[in-house]
Design an enzyme around this catalytic site. Structure first.
Site, mmCIF file in Angstrom:
data_model
loop_
_atom_site.group_PDB
_atom_site.id
_atom_site.type_symbol
_atom_site.label_atom_id
_atom_site.label_comp_id
_atom_site.label_asym_id
_atom_site.label_seq_id
_atom_site.Cartn_x
_atom_site.Cartn_y
_atom_site.Cartn_z
ATOM 1 N N GLY A 236 33.915 29.086 44.559
ATOM 2 C CA GLY A 236 33.959 30.172 45.535
ATOM 3 C C GLY A 236 34.474 29.751 46.887
ATOM 4 N N ASN B 217 36.962 30.898 48.506
ATOM 5 C CA ASN B 217 37.255 32.094 49.300
ATOM 6 C C ASN B 217 35.977 32.746 49.815
ATOM 7 O OD1 ASN B 217 40.136 32.788 49.680
ATOM 8 N ND2 ASN B 217 40.208 32.529 47.467
ATOM 9 N N MET C 208 35.882 35.268 37.188
ATOM 10 C CA MET C 208 36.733 35.132 36.014
ATOM 11 C C MET C 208 36.385 36.146 34.928
ATOM 12 S SD MET C 208 38.598 32.894 37.264
ATOM 13 C CE MET C 208 39.674 32.548 35.886
ATOM 14 N N LEU D 289 37.198 43.507 35.384
ATOM 15 C CA LEU D 289 36.271 44.609 35.610
ATOM 16 C C LEU D 289 36.689 45.792 34.752
ATOM 17 C CD1 LEU D 289 35.850 44.499 39.498
ATOM 18 C CD2 LEU D 289 34.609 43.228 37.740
ATOM 19 N N HIS E 109 44.850 36.912 44.790
ATOM 20 C CA HIS E 109 45.592 36.296 43.690
ATOM 21 C C HIS E 109 46.599 35.304 44.272
ATOM 22 C CE1 HIS E 109 47.167 35.978 39.653
ATOM 23 N NE2 HIS E 109 48.392 36.068 40.149
ATOM 24 N N GLU F 102 43.938 47.981 36.075
ATOM 25 C CA GLU F 102 44.863 47.042 35.447
ATOM 26 C C GLU F 102 44.781 45.680 36.119
ATOM 27 O OE1 GLU F 102 48.856 48.552 34.626
ATOM 28 O OE2 GLU F 102 48.165 50.547 35.202
ATOM 29 N N ASP G 236 45.469 42.527 38.161
ATOM 30 C CA ASP G 236 46.289 42.116 39.318
ATOM 31 C C ASP G 236 47.311 43.189 39.690
ATOM 32 O OD1 ASP G 236 44.918 39.697 39.390
ATOM 33 O OD2 ASP G 236 46.351 38.704 38.064
ATOM 34 N N GLN H 56 46.258 29.476 52.737
ATOM 35 C CA GLN H 56 46.688 30.807 53.168
ATOM 36 C C GLN H 56 45.786 31.898 52.601
ATOM 37 O OE1 GLN H 56 49.076 31.290 55.550
ATOM 38 N NE2 GLN H 56 48.887 29.051 55.627
#
Length: 205
Positions: free
Chosen positions: A12, A14, A90, A93, A109, A143, A145, A173
């Site tokens: 994690g 992020n 991972m 949904l 992503h 759908e 990404d 980034q």
């Protein structure tokens, strides 16, 4: 005060970047209300608890998707979550899950979508020979990404790069982009038409 819910399956990084941004005031008027992992051994859970955050395990292995999704959604709603942030979660949904939080679920992503969706995005980019890669924060829809793009940041692919050095620079980034995207969404000054998100420019009076 906006309540954030974090979903993660691993370390994690992020999530840590989001928590650091909140602590430093780079994301104002927000708190992390709950951190949820589908994996008991996710290092991100330990990090969350060390920071004094609510952190729970909702195992997914061997359970029907619908049953697991219902429990995760119930936990998010129990903590009055306004915005769900996927941070290395991972699992796909389900459409039902997404419908419970319309335009309230963000994902990051490690590519410039729509290029290289799915797993191993940096490796895909490197193998394809692109000269510029980066990361994308987008709304989650039904759908993979796919939802409307909120923020993208670019990373130049250097001749000396391999997929590991490229991935490391993209990750730097990602941490910046997620903070930008959360601020934009919580600020609410945007419109989405089709797939295009446009920030509203309010004229000074």
């Amino acid at each position: 005060m906006h309540n954030l819910g974090i979903l993660l399956s691993g370390r994690g990084s992020n999530f840590v970047a989001i928590a650091d941004s909140i602590d430093a005031g780079r994301i104002a008027g927000a708190r992390i209300a709950i951190v949820i992992s589908n994996k008991a051994d996710a290092p991100g859970l330990t990090t969350a608890r060390q920071r004094g955050l609510n952190a729970v395990i909702i195992p997914s292995k061997g359970r029907p998707r619908a049953e697991h999704d219902r429990e995760v959604v119930a936990t998010l709603k129990q903590h009055s979550v306004d915005l769900v942030c996927l941070a290395g979660y991972m699992r796909l949904l389900s459409p039902w899950f997404v419908q419970q939080f319309p335009r309230q679920i963000l994902n990051i992503h490690p590519s410039l979508l729509p290029a290289f969706p799915g797993l191993e995005a940096q490796e895909q980019a490197f193998a394809y020979g692109v000269k510029v890669s980066g990361c994308t924060v987008h709304f989650v829809d039904e759908e993979l990404d796919h939802g409307p793009i909120i923020v993208q940041r670019t990373v130049v692919v250097l001749d000396a790069d391999d997929e590991h050095t490229l991935a490391a620079r993209i990750l730097e980034q990602e941490h910046i982009a997620y903070t930008e995207a959360i601020n934009l969404v919580l600020g609410g000054k945007f419109d989405v038409t089709g797939r295009r998100l446009k920030q509203r420019i309010e004229m000074a009076r």
